[in-house]
Structures are given as structure tokens and as C-alpha cells.
Enzyme design. Structure first.
Site, mmCIF file in Angstrom:
data_model
loop_
_atom_site.group_PDB
_atom_site.id
_atom_site.type_symbol
_atom_site.label_atom_id
_atom_site.label_comp_id
_atom_site.label_asym_id
_atom_site.label_seq_id
_atom_site.Cartn_x
_atom_site.Cartn_y
_atom_site.Cartn_z
ATOM 1 N N GLU A 101 10.657 -9.408 -4.964
ATOM 2 C CA GLU A 101 11.071 -8.122 -4.396
ATOM 3 C C GLU A 101 12.570 -8.119 -4.087
ATOM 4 O OE1 GLU A 101 6.863 -6.814 -2.211
ATOM 5 O OE2 GLU A 101 8.352 -7.963 -1.093
ATOM 6 N N ASP A 119 10.335 0.270 -2.529
ATOM 7 C CA ASP A 119 9.545 -0.861 -2.033
ATOM 8 C C ASP A 119 9.202 -0.628 -0.568
ATOM 9 O OD1 ASP A 119 8.247 -3.300 -2.057
ATOM 10 O OD2 ASP A 119 10.010 -4.467 -2.651
ATOM 11 N N GLY A 120 8.157 -1.246 -0.111
ATOM 12 C CA GLY A 120 7.748 -1.152 1.273
ATOM 13 C C GLY A 120 8.405 -2.210 2.144
ATOM 14 N N ALA A 121 7.969 -2.270 3.391
ATOM 15 C CA ALA A 121 8.479 -3.279 4.316
ATOM 16 C C ALA A 121 7.455 -3.469 5.426
ATOM 17 C CB ALA A 121 9.824 -2.858 4.906
ATOM 18 N N LYS A 156 10.184 -8.416 5.124
ATOM 19 C CA LYS A 156 9.204 -8.256 4.064
ATOM 20 C C LYS A 156 8.508 -9.605 3.817
ATOM 21 C CE LYS A 156 10.453 -5.986 0.361
ATOM 22 N NZ LYS A 156 9.141 -5.319 0.276
ATOM 23 N N GLY A 157 7.496 -9.588 2.967
ATOM 24 C CA GLY A 157 6.852 -10.858 2.631
ATOM 25 C C GLY A 157 5.428 -10.976 3.129
ATOM 26 N N GLY A 158 4.917 -9.919 3.783
ATOM 27 C CA GLY A 158 3.518 -9.956 4.190
ATOM 28 C C GLY A 158 2.590 -10.137 2.998
ATOM 29 N N SER A 209 0.803 -1.219 0.000
ATOM 30 C CA SER A 209 0.000 0.000 0.000
ATOM 31 C C SER A 209 0.838 1.271 0.000
ATOM 32 C CB SER A 209 -0.940 -0.009 1.209
ATOM 33 O OG SER A 209 -0.194 -0.113 2.411
ATOM 34 N N THR A 210 1.989 1.261 0.640
ATOM 35 C CA THR A 210 2.816 2.469 0.658
ATOM 36 C C THR A 210 3.476 2.688 -0.699
ATOM 37 O OG1 THR A 210 3.234 2.000 2.986
ATOM 38 C CG2 THR A 210 4.580 3.709 1.955
#
EC number: 5.3.1.6
Lengths: 235, 235, 235, 235
Positions: free
Chosen positions: C115, C87-89, C106-108, C34-35
Site C-alpha cells: 500500500e 486507499d483506506g486507513a 495503516k496495516g490492519g 472494506s471502505t
């Protein structure tokens, strides 16, 4: 696109009744979903009591449940045939005078490719359902498993057939649902489906389609769990 | 099951002639195999000379060759349509009076699922071939891509349709050929195929079949490279 | 296992700030979540205003969003390198004195294999996050993508490393989440992770593990969106 | 990249000797390749004579051979452990004074991901080989299974590690070899490998790498078939 509704008690009655059909020595196709899960658990109890059968799961979910309840598993490339398959459905046409009587829509759990493979390979295929799944006309969206690169092209072809396709989104991962086969799922709204057999043939012929959720002429019977028993439809 | 035979000069003539059909701004489906490779290389040279097109490869092989010769690539989910697809074939029915005139068998390179997706999505699909591929009756084995778990069940179904299926073995790995989609290939001998359209429908309807190599009513033309030119069949 | 929390305004500030780093001609890795989606949308607006870049998505989700906002896409096998990845985290170690400062989980969204491939291939990797993702010690479960047949064996190995693994269940299909690569995800609780680098090496070495969600020494900066601005951490 | 050489008689001696290690009730990992095939056939004959074991194949090829000779199969998610794995190798370090004594290169058959999973999960892993596989120093190319999109990025990383990677081409399909897991294989020449353990750790840590063919510290013994017997190395 997974179906809810239907009391757990009704589902249990249907599942357990189907499990009673299993005889010693059977190879049994083990379907996916909440109603079939009752059948699988009942089979597990029967095995504890001495029943000697082998199961072939239709999905990763069915496999895990079968292992958990102690059903010995085998595989399609190991057996000569399947004696009985027990599987659920999202919709069952229940209209004795209709040519589509007994036609199904499956695929709410995205397992319909392997389900159709196992269910059609079985000598006898029994659907287990609760009354909320019965309909006199198919109107539910049809799940269509597609090769990942094909989803836009297939959606265009589905539109030409009068369907409106939506790529199924996942909740526990970003992006779309990916099937156990590594493919994607288009849920396609056709409105009322008057000729499921014809539509099934057209869907199967679309390049990029791995399998669709219309099961026409596949089921041999449906066991419908009710408030106080099980109604049986035979086709 | 890859086809050999056919002089390289004849293949080159067919491929280069097809490449001449491409106009500025086209989205082009790029097929797989040795004859199409000549078309891809010709497109690369035309791009060096200023042609502005984008390609959509039908396979990993086509993708790598297209990148090597400098063709800008796009993808099915990015474009509105494909103007022209150029692809080879293992057999082409060349019998003007037959209903199956222009029917193809593809899949010798195990790329027929994506090839059929791209070739049927194109406004125009041109087959490139040499004379060794022409036949007045289809007798070659039909490649059938199947889900990995399905190969024995599908082989049984194919036997019921009169076919003898062999799981295609790999040479540079142990075990069977695995397709770019992660599936297996059954090569199925049916003897002479008198009704390719009917057989195609039946193959598409078999659970576990991802795609088969019969392309009926898909090609718009075949360019046949000969010793001294190109013969064109239009359908 | 997808992370929620964090105000949308904070996420937007972080994403849009990262998008400002992009220069004409860049190849940009487009992250998932989402970010990052705010960054992708900002890039789309900049392209409308004349920015000339190409994107490489890290997931099916990122690809779809990028296409929707008009970012021209390319692919890893087409480019010589990636200038910047955004990328997000799910977690970012924010402890300047710790050796793991800037380490990520990461990986949710189950996209961490691709990624990590894209983020590590980039000349510069900027994490976008809101304050809810910052932590002085990693305690969140680590997503581990595994080959489908390997999930029980890897779970046993993870237990030997002190982790408790759970196969991630899907909601919109029956059974487990399947990744865009066709694999499964174990979410593994290790308690506080004091040596993320050492754990990362051990996880990578486990047979059956495709990729894990520990990103140690990969990020070059984190842009943290706050109530009224963006805090930047550089590593 | 499949290894030839080695007399069939020597391979048979090694395979049959390893099969003699199997005891009633064992769960046995069944390796891939021509030497292990002799072990599998010997196990089949022992089962005909009353041996009661279950096998877990390391590949599609091993599975098919095991089914053909009548070995009851099970799976990793069904058993508590594997008593013995028997598998071949492309190279075996045979240098008692070297730290890498007993290190292997596997993956000529592109099955090394699942082979490593099964072989390392076994209580005891016996390599079967003929003398042509023995070496005092590893110099053979190392097969590296990679996610399909990752092959160019991983090839770049391998070059940084001193390796020259080639994407393995198929012969019975167009384009590259695809593994049973749906991935690709880079065969990577490093020249002499002086520190296989260190290289193994670095390869495992590369994003996009699913599994590599270096097996260091995994084998418990190698049975080397010779002209007139079997030499046993224990590690």
C-alpha cells in the site's frame, strides 16, 4: 479449516502418551496443532527432568511453543535423521480392512508441506488424535498448498479431478491465508475419497502444487486419546 | 546449469517460426531462455505491425523482455485459458520409436516451476530448440526446485532414487541460487533416464519438492532451428 | 488488528465519492479494506458504463475484487506513473493545527508495505474513511512488517523505542499471520504518538523492518463518509 | 557486484585474528564472504580444540560453511543476545578525520539484510577486510534489496536521490538475482557519497526498500589483514 472438537483431556492423553516414546538422544519432529502441543509441553517437562533430546519443528507455531517450554532445537540440514515425529491430523482413516487404513488428511493449520517433509523423514511417525478425528472414509476437504500465481490454474485442474476448490481466506489479514512458505491454500472438496493413494499421486503431479494434505502410508501408528486412556493403532 | 551451444541463427529460426503460429486474439505463454527470446522479439515486431495478443510470462526474465518489446501482459488469474505457449528446453528426446519421444528436461534457468504451470495450461505447447538440444536418451541432470529447508532431505531421497544431487550455487550472490519463487535448486544426475515418466511421478511425490524439470507428455511439437530452416516434430 | 466499526453506508459514501475523481485514461492504485472495496465496486460500474482506466492493486485482496468487478489491471513495472491512489486507513489524524494532520496508521490488513509503495508512487493519494477512523492523536498500535527471522530482534528494538510489540497470530492457519510478501507482522503499542514523523524515520531505519504502518505526509486528502454526505479534508 | 581482489593471505590473517576474540560461551554472528570464511574455519578448528560457542549465520552460505566445519548453530529467536559478530565488507571508510570513519558498504553477496540484522544486534561487531577494501571516500555502488514488485518504483526514487540503479542479473539462473529473502537487488551508483548517514536514512525510508548496504556507525572495529600482520582500526 482448522478442526475443532475433541475434548482437551483426550488430546492431552494422546499427546502425553506419544511423548513417552521419546528416548534419550532422540531427534524428534515436533508437529503442529492443539493435540501435538500437549506432546510438546510434556517433552518440555521431561527435559526439565533431564531428558536430552533435540527437536525439529514442523511449523512456526511448533517452533515458538518448543522454545517456550525449553526444547533445544536443531534443523533438518544439521542432523543425520529424525528418530520420531509426533504430529496431529484432521482426519485419520480408522478402518482396519481398508487399504487406506491409517491414511490422514492434514493441513487445517496450513503447515502440511513442512509437516510431510519432517514426518516422512522420521524413522517412526506417530499420529496423536482424539476420537473426533477418526473416520472410516475420508470425506473432508483436502488442503492444497499452491504457488501464489497458480491458484486459479490449479483450481481448474482440481475441478477436472472432481474437486471443488476454495481459496482459504484469512481473518487477521485482508485476502487469503499465506503459508509459512509464502504460498496459498486451496481447500478442495472431493466428496468421499475412495482411493486416497491414487488421488495423492495425481495431486502431487499437478504443476503449481507445492504440497497437499493427503498423507497415505506415512503414519506408523495413531494414538487416540479417549475418556479414560489411549487406544493405539499400528500400521 | 544453463545450456549453451547451438548457433544463434538456428535459435532465431526456431523462435521466429513459432511466433508465426500466433493468431490475433491469442493469449500466449512466453517462455524463458535464449531461444524463446527470439520468439518474444518476433512477437514484439508483429505487435508493432498490428497483431493483437496478450502474453503471460513464465519468468521474471520473460516478463522484462516482453515489456521491453511492447507485448501487453496479462496473468493466469485474469484469463480463461492460454492458446499457445512457446518455450525452450535444455534437452528434447528425439527418438520417434521411444515412448519418451518429445519428453523434455527444463530448468537450466531455474524457471521450470512456472514454465510447467504455464506450458501445461496452454491448449498447445511448442518447444523451440536448436539441434544441440536433441538427444535420443535423457542423460542430463534434472533441476529440482525445493523448499529451502528441504534441500538435504530431498537430496537423501534423490540418492535413494539413484540420483546424485548438487545444490546449485550462485555467482552474483553468495550461497545458492534462489528461484523467482524463493526456493532452491538441486541439480540431480541420474545417468541415463530410461523411464522419464516414472521418474517424473516419483519426483513429484517427494515431500519438499516444488517442481522438477522433467516435462513428459507436455509438448505438442518441437521446432528445431537448423542451418537453413526449421524441422518440425509433432507429438 | 483489522478495524471494525463505522457504518457500511458511511464507508460506501466515502468510497464512491473517491471513485468519482477518476478520469478517463487514469492509472489508479486500488487500496485494500472494506471502505476501499466500495470504491473498487464503483469503478467497476463506471467501467461498465465506458470508463477506460487501468488499476494497480495494493494487495491480493484488492486484486481479486478488481478482477471480479472487471477492472483491467496493470502493474508497477508496466506504467510510467499512477494518477490517483484510493486507499483506506485504520486511523487518520484529524487535527488541522497539528503538524501530523493527515498522518495515517495503516496495516490492519497486513498489506501496508505494498500500500505504501503504491500510495506514495501516485500523483495524488486519497484516503477513504468513516468517522470512526478519525482521531486527534495517534494512539493505535502500529503494524510493522518484519523479515521472519527478525521478529524477536525487532521486538527488542521496538521496546527500546518505547513500544510493546506482539507478533500477530493467525486464525485460519496455525502460528502467525504471514503477509503477501511472506513476512510477519508485529503490532506495536507506543501509547500516544506525539511525533509520528520522527517515529516513522526510526522505524524505517531498524534492520529487519520491511515496512511500518505510519504514513506521514503521504495523503493528499481524506474523504470521510458521514450519515448524509462526505466531508473532505485536504492536506 | 561481488568484490574480488585482496590476497587470500591477507584475508586469512584478518579472519583468523578476529576469530581469536571469541571467548568460551559466546554467541557469535557469522558473516558472509571470503574473508569471513577464514574466520569461520578458524572457529571450527578452535571448536575441535574445545571452544564452546554457538554461531548465528548471516546467510545461507555462512550457514553451510559453519555446518561443514562443525560449529553448533542457534538462531536469533533462541538467544538473548549476540556477543560478537564477525563480517566482511565491500568498502570500509578509512579516514580518521571523517565523520564517516568506519562506515561500510556491504551487499556484494546480496546478504546485507540479514547481515545488518545480526551485526547490529551484536554487542560488538568486528569487520574483517584486506587493504583493497579501504577507501577514504565511499564511491562504490550501494546494493539495495527491494520487494520484487517494487524494483521500478524504487529505481525512480533512487534517481531522484541522484543514484543510477541497475537490477542485478543472475548467472546461474535466468533473470535477476533473488536474495535469500526472496527479493531483488538494485545496485545503485551515487558517485562519491559525502554523507553516508544521511543517504542511509533516506534509503531506509523509501517504500519498497527492504534493506540497503550502507552500514554507518555499526562497526566497532576493522581488522585489516596485510602482507605481514593485521592493522586494527577501532571506532
Amino acid at each position: 479449516m482448522k478442526t475443532d472438537g475433541g475434548s482437551d483431556a483426550a488430546k492431552r492423553r494422546a499427546g502425553e502418551r506419544a511423548a513417552e516414546e521419546i528416548e534419550n538422544g532422540f531427534v524428534v519432529g515436533l508437529g503442529t496443532g492443539s493435540t501435538t502441543a500437549h506432546a510438546i509441553r510434556a517433552i518440555g517437562r521431561a527435559i526439565d527432568d533431564g531428558l536430552d533430546i533435540r527437536g525439529i519443528p514442523t511449523s512456526f507455531q511448533a517452533r515458538q511453543l518448543a522454545l517456550a517450554v525449553g526444547i533445544p532445537l536443531t534443523s533438518l540440514d544439521t542432523v543425520d535423521g529424525i528418530d520420531l515425529a509426533i504430529d496431529g491430523a484432521d482426519r485419520v482413516v480408522d478402518a482396519p480392512d481398508a487399504t487406506a487404513h491409517g491414511a490422514l488428511i492434514k493441513g487445517g493449520g496450513a503447515a502440511h508441506a513442512r509437516e510431510k517433509l519432517v514426518d516422512t523423514a522420521a524413522d517412526r511417525f506417530v499420529v496423536v488424535a482424539d476420537p473426533s478425528k477418526l473416520t472410516d472414509r475420508l470425506e473432508r476437504s483436502v488442503p492444497v498448498e499452491v504457488l501464489p500465481d497458480a491458484h486459479t490454474v490449479v483450481a481448474d485442474r482440481l475441478a477436472e479431478l472432481g474437486g471443488e476448490a476454495t481459496l482459504r481466506a484469512a481473518e487477521q489479514k485482508d485476502g487469503p491465508v499465506v503459508t509459512d512458505n509464502g504460498n496459498l491454500v486451496l481447500d478442495c472438496e472431493f466428496g468421499p475419497i475412495d482411493d486416497p493413494d491414487g488421488l495423492a499421486t495425481r495431486l502431487s503431479g499437478l504443476p503449481g502444487v507445492v504440497e497437499h494434505g493427503l498423507f497415505v502410508g506415512v503414519a506408523d501408528a495413531t494414538y487416540v486419546g479417549t475418556d479414560d486412556g489411549v487406544d493405539v493403532r499400528r500400521y
